[in-house]
Scaffold this motif. Structure first.
Motif: not given
Length: 269
Positions: A89-105
């Motif tokens: 989803h992030i790759a398909e929506n680069p214009d969004k510039g998502y910040y990922v919140l994740s304990t896994n990351a």
């Protein structure tokens, strides 16, 4: 020597003018003072202080605040496909510039002396999860104050916790993306991930999540609830979650009973 010019450390390529530069200072037993204000511009007449350059429009932040920030919360058990979908989803929506919140990351970026980084997810999970959770908590204190698009990649299966988390994000468009799979699918994916990547979330942790898993709804504060897992209809997903919850609750109860009996037997010896 103090006060003496040591010359240019290196020359920045002209192409870097179009990129964001993040200066770092790494020294030992040396006190360093860094000034981004007027004093620096006095020393270098051709440069503007950073805050003045932003104010005049000479430079702009890489990601300016957005008018309608989005909170995209993923909901589902481990191995249900959340992180895979998030990457796509992030790759398909680069214009969004998502910040990922994740304990896994966060876990992937942490290390502990004596623990190998590869193929030891379970050991790192047990050792580092409290610290990773604390780091995420601090990020969540900051995130609501920044008008950005966020993608929250966690299990988020506890309804009360979901509502509490979302309550911080006022004036955000909040959407839930649910991932529900059949039990045998989750088991197969977990086994494959353990074999290939060494990732295996402890069974007891997964069962506790399943025993408390309730699907999100508008009452949690979501504007929209989407389904992207193996079961993409509301009815099928709800039935699967309810069946899994009953089975997991029985498993957790049996485990607690065995632990209590073992503890009592040890005390009685």
């Amino acid at each position: 020597t103090m006060g003496a010019s040591l010359g240019s450390a290196y020359v920045v390529d002209a192409a870097a003018a179009e990129q964001g530069l993040f200066p770092h200072v790494l020294l030992k037993n040396v006190e360093v003072e860094v000034a981004f204000g007027k004093r620096l511009s006095d020393a270098f007449a051709d440069f503007l202080p950073l805050q003045q350059a932003v104010a005049t429009g000479d430079v702009t932040p890489c990601r300016p605040p957005v008018s309608e920030p989005e909170m995209l919360m993923l909901v589902g058990l481990p191995a249900s496909g959340k992180s895979t979908w998030a990457e796509q989803h992030i790759a398909e929506n680069p214009d969004k510039g998502y910040y990922v919140l994740s304990t896994n990351a966060i876990l992937e970026r942490m290390k502990v002396a004596g623990l190998a980084r590869n193929r030891n997810y379970t050991e790192r999970f047990e050792t580092l999860m409290p610290e990773a959770t604390e780091v995420l908590s601090k990020l969540l204190d900051i995130a609501p104050t920044r008008r950005r698009h966020y993608l929250w990649d966690q299990t988020n299966v506890y309804p009360s916790a979901r509502r509490r988390k979302l309550s911080r994000f006022n004036n955000f468009v909040k959407r839930a993306v649910c991932f529900v799979c059949k039990a045998d699918t989750l088991e197969a994916r977990s086994y494959r991930r353990a074999q290939i990547e060494g990732k295996l979330v402890p069974e007891e942790a997964v069962k506790e999540m399943a025993a408390n898993f309730h699907l999100p709804s508008s009452s949690d504060g979501f504007k929209e609830v989407l389904y992207e897992g193996e079961l993409r209809s509301d009815g099928a997903a709800k039935l699967q979650v309810e069946c899994d919850r009953v089975a997991a609750t029985q498993w957790v109860s049996a485990q607690r009973k065995r632990k209590a009996e073992a503890a009592w037997a040890e005390v009685s010896m």
